[in-house]
Motif scaffolding. Sequence first.
Motif, PDB file in Angstrom:
ATOM      1  N   LEU A 102       0.803  -1.181   0.085  1.00 18.12           N
ATOM      2  CA  LEU A 102       0.054   0.074  -0.056  1.00 18.12           C
ATOM      3  C   LEU A 102       0.755   1.377   0.056  1.00 18.12           C
ATOM      4  CD1 LEU A 102      -2.706   1.490   0.312  1.00 18.12           C
ATOM      5  CD2 LEU A 102      -2.712   0.900   2.763  1.00 18.12           C
ATOM      6  N   ILE A 103       1.749   1.313   0.822  1.00 22.46           N
ATOM      7  CA  ILE A 103       2.662   2.299   0.834  1.00 22.46           C
ATOM      8  C   ILE A 103       3.531   2.421  -0.514  1.00 22.46           C
ATOM      9  CG2 ILE A 103       4.851   3.216   1.865  1.00 22.46           C
ATOM     10  CD1 ILE A 103       4.232   1.743   4.376  1.00 22.46           C
ATOM     11  N   SER A 104       3.937   1.538  -1.050  1.00 23.72           N
ATOM     12  CA  SER A 104       4.740   1.672  -2.409  1.00 23.72           C
ATOM     13  C   SER A 104       3.709   2.114  -3.427  1.00 23.72           C
ATOM     14  CB  SER A 104       5.182   0.102  -2.575  1.00 23.72           C
ATOM     15  OG  SER A 104       5.907   0.314  -3.708  1.00 23.72           O
ATOM     16  N   GLU A 105       2.488   1.626  -3.398  1.00 26.91           N
ATOM     17  CA  GLU A 105       1.613   2.093  -4.480  1.00 26.91           C
ATOM     18  C   GLU A 105       1.343   3.672  -4.049  1.00 26.91           C
ATOM     19  OE1 GLU A 105      -0.801  -2.166  -4.938  1.00 26.91           O
ATOM     20  OE2 GLU A 105      -2.114  -0.074  -4.293  1.00 26.91           O
ATOM     21  N   ALA A 106       0.977   4.012  -2.896  1.00 28.18           N
ATOM     22  CA  ALA A 106       0.796   5.488  -2.847  1.00 28.18           C
ATOM     23  C   ALA A 106       1.941   6.208  -3.022  1.00 28.18           C
ATOM     24  CB  ALA A 106       0.435   5.291  -1.059  1.00 28.18           C
ATOM     25  N   VAL A 107       3.253   5.695  -2.961  1.00 27.14           N
ATOM     26  CA  VAL A 107       4.227   6.727  -3.125  1.00 27.14           C
ATOM     27  C   VAL A 107       4.299   6.887  -4.710  1.00 27.14           C
ATOM     28  CG1 VAL A 107       6.714   6.895  -2.835  1.00 27.14           C
ATOM     29  CG2 VAL A 107       5.315   6.519  -1.020  1.00 27.14           C
ATOM     30  N   TRP A 138      -1.041  19.061   1.123  1.00 25.50           N
ATOM     31  CA  TRP A 138      -0.323  17.729   0.535  1.00 25.50           C
ATOM     32  C   TRP A 138      -1.476  16.868   0.142  1.00 25.50           C
ATOM     33  CZ3 TRP A 138       4.463  17.557  -0.290  1.00 25.50           C
ATOM     34  CH2 TRP A 138       5.272  17.956   0.450  1.00 25.50           C
ATOM     35  N   THR A 139      -2.396  16.730   0.741  1.00 29.40           N
ATOM     36  CA  THR A 139      -3.371  15.829   0.045  1.00 29.40           C
ATOM     37  C   THR A 139      -4.175  16.457  -1.121  1.00 29.40           C
ATOM     38  OG1 THR A 139      -5.120  16.792   1.574  1.00 29.40           O
ATOM     39  CG2 THR A 139      -4.252  14.681   2.213  1.00 29.40           C
ATOM     40  N   LEU A 153       3.530   5.262   9.096  1.00 25.20           N
ATOM     41  CA  LEU A 153       2.525   4.954   7.979  1.00 25.20           C
ATOM     42  C   LEU A 153       1.736   4.019   8.504  1.00 25.20           C
ATOM     43  CD1 LEU A 153       4.684   5.581   4.995  1.00 25.20           C
ATOM     44  CD2 LEU A 153       3.095   7.225   5.979  1.00 25.20           C
ATOM     45  N   ARG A 154       2.306   2.959   8.994  1.00 23.10           N
ATOM     46  CA  ARG A 154       1.491   1.645   9.478  1.00 23.10           C
ATOM     47  C   ARG A 154       0.379   2.015  10.427  1.00 23.10           C
ATOM     48  NH1 ARG A 154       3.963  -3.540  10.708  1.00 23.10           N
ATOM     49  NH2 ARG A 154       2.066  -4.459   9.904  1.00 23.10           N
ATOM     50  N   LYS A 155       0.690   2.998  11.369  1.00 22.28           N
ATOM     51  CA  LYS A 155      -0.209   3.591  12.330  1.00 22.28           C
ATOM     52  C   LYS A 155      -1.402   3.912  11.853  1.00 22.28           C
ATOM     53  CE  LYS A 155       2.655   4.015  16.340  1.00 22.28           C
ATOM     54  NZ  LYS A 155       3.768   4.934  16.948  1.00 22.28           N
ATOM     55  N   THR A 156      -1.145   4.925  10.698  1.00 21.72           N
ATOM     56  CA  THR A 156      -2.227   5.404  10.074  1.00 21.72           C
ATOM     57  C   THR A 156      -3.071   4.497   9.463  1.00 21.72           C
ATOM     58  OG1 THR A 156      -0.924   7.315   9.481  1.00 21.72           O
ATOM     59  CG2 THR A 156      -2.637   7.137   8.031  1.00 21.72           C
ATOM     60  N   ILE A 157      -2.401   3.569   8.742  1.00 19.95           N
ATOM     61  CA  ILE A 157      -3.059   2.579   7.927  1.00 19.95           C
ATOM     62  C   ILE A 157      -4.112   1.751   9.071  1.00 19.95           C
ATOM     63  CG2 ILE A 157      -2.961   0.552   6.788  1.00 19.95           C
ATOM     64  CD1 ILE A 157      -0.331   1.340   5.604  1.00 19.95           C
ATOM     65  N   HIS A 158      -3.492   1.361   9.831  1.00 23.51           N
ATOM     66  CA  HIS A 158      -3.999   0.623  10.751  1.00 23.51           C
ATOM     67  C   HIS A 158      -5.290   1.292  11.934  1.00 23.51           C
ATOM     68  CE1 HIS A 158      -2.476  -3.097   9.637  1.00 23.51           C
ATOM     69  NE2 HIS A 158      -1.209  -2.528   9.639  1.00 23.51           N
ATOM     70  N   ALA A 159      -5.063   2.596  11.999  1.00 26.25           N
ATOM     71  CA  ALA A 159      -6.036   3.359  12.665  1.00 26.25           C
ATOM     72  C   ALA A 159      -7.338   3.421  12.140  1.00 26.25           C
ATOM     73  CB  ALA A 159      -5.375   4.687  12.911  1.00 26.25           C
ATOM     74  N   GLU A 160      -7.154   3.762  10.710  1.00 22.85           N
ATOM     75  CA  GLU A 160      -8.352   3.654   9.882  1.00 22.85           C
ATOM     76  C   GLU A 160      -9.047   2.718   9.806  1.00 22.85           C
ATOM     77  OE1 GLU A 160     -10.834   5.923   7.382  1.00 22.85           O
ATOM     78  OE2 GLU A 160      -9.127   6.608   8.815  1.00 22.85           O
ATOM     79  N   ALA A 201      -1.155  11.182   2.171  1.00 23.08           N
ATOM     80  CA  ALA A 201      -1.351  12.196   3.043  1.00 23.08           C
ATOM     81  C   ALA A 201      -0.357  12.219   4.319  1.00 23.08           C
ATOM     82  CB  ALA A 201      -2.876  12.541   3.716  1.00 23.08           C
ATOM     83  N   ALA A 202      -0.240  10.902   4.798  1.00 22.00           N
ATOM     84  CA  ALA A 202       0.368  10.673   6.010  1.00 22.00           C
ATOM     85  C   ALA A 202       2.071  10.717   5.568  1.00 22.00           C
ATOM     86  CB  ALA A 202       0.298   9.253   6.610  1.00 22.00           C
TER      87      ALA A 202
END
Lengths: 275, 220
Positions: free
Chosen positions: A49-54, B131-132, B207-214, B159-160
């Motif tokens: 997901l990070i890779s796709e986002a970046v 940014w977003t 970033l993983r915190k953002t992902i899993h928070a959502e 955005a994160a």
Amino acid sequence: MSCQYCERYLLYYLLGELSPRDRSRMEQHIRDCVTCSEELKVLARDLTLISEAVATRASAPDAMLADIRQRVAKEPPLAAARHRWLSTRLRPAHAMGMLAAFAAVALVTWFVQKPNISAAALVTDRQEFLKNREINSLTSGTPADAAQALARCVDAAVLAVQIRCDGLRFCGYTERIIKRCPVALLVYGNESRGDCVSVYEYPHRRCALANDLGERSYRGKSYRAGSINGTTAVAWQTGDTTIALVSDVPLDEALVQAEAARNSIPGNDASPAPE
Amino acid sequence: MQGKNSAGHMVLNTKIGQPPDGPMKTTTQEIADDQLIANAIKGDSTAFEALVDRYKDTVYRLAYRMVGNHEDAQDVSQECFVRLYRVLPKYNPKLPFAPWLYRICTNLCINWLQRRSRRIATQSMTGTEEWTDRWDVPDLEPGPEQVIATKEDRERVLAAVGELPLQLRLPLVLRFLLDLTFREISEILGLPLGTVATRVRRATEMLRKTIHAEEGEQTK
């Protein structure tokens, strides 16, 4: 391999940053551990997901190349620029390098070479400083005033300063002078904290007061002397004033210097040393 | 496909020098970087243009991901190549070219972002919306492993990324956008290898915190 270790290095495993040995250990652990195996899947999904986002398919606008061409056209040709670089960058760089080297040599010389301070020089300095109202007026001046006045003394390569009254107030400047001048004569009045001598231990800035210095007798005269990490203070009393010779020589040598200074200062209570 | 010559210079079919989905070109693209640089230094303007053409998209993407909008990315990229032109005679052919170029680009990005943060600080703006709003998110076709990753997910992560501190964002972007190794990133940023590894890990954790928070909010 523990789960804790595995968890810590899972990211590096997925990014291909582990050594072959660690990678095989990691793979073995993942095969055996359900928890880490699950964590691996979650992390892999997150990284995707990070890779796709970046990731971006954005490409440079066509106009950019034309703009770069236009700007580069205004620059001198590279072949010429190479020579110009030699003349405009390298030569000044050489000059600056030589200047820096010269300054370094001068500084080293200044620090390493001990000025030959004769007793007469000390006398002169002391007399000058006794007359120097600017220094004496520092008692009521701000530290900034003290800094300026003392900086002028240092710049003039004066090796002795008189700081009356609150000696501790000007510790920093005293310290600076001791640092730059291998030998410093400090004369303290007896008005407030006059009866003290600060000896600094670099870089910890510990100091000892004259009162802490041990009693020493040299050639029949009484001194208070002490040394901290190569900085030596020898103090003696003359009338209502404590005079201290602070230097970076060993204590025995400092006593010799102190005696020479003591004998040569007019009005001192010192008499010629008995042979 | 990726290929490097003995000195580590990229040649035709490199992953970094080429857009991943761009068409393969021939002619000057078949010449190694160091040869193009040597020709450019001798005054061959087409060689320099070939070099720009080879790296313009990668540099642009890096700048875009760092500064967050196309206009500024274009300015930074342009400046990067003009700087490159000026310092080309100083290039050491024993070292790979791409990291050297990326270093120029990252330095410019850092300068730009520092100027921008000062500007924002004086204007009392919040950076998040910018940014977003500015960052476009690729509308990728979901692959077998990416079924659950929607465009909204990617926007949120992006955005994160934009909110990450610069020192974490830069190695993360170099790693995930340009697919550089930690070693290459450490050379570009002039940081120890361990520092790069730590920063990428910290950025990923944030970033993983953002992902899993959502995800947690969605399951509630």
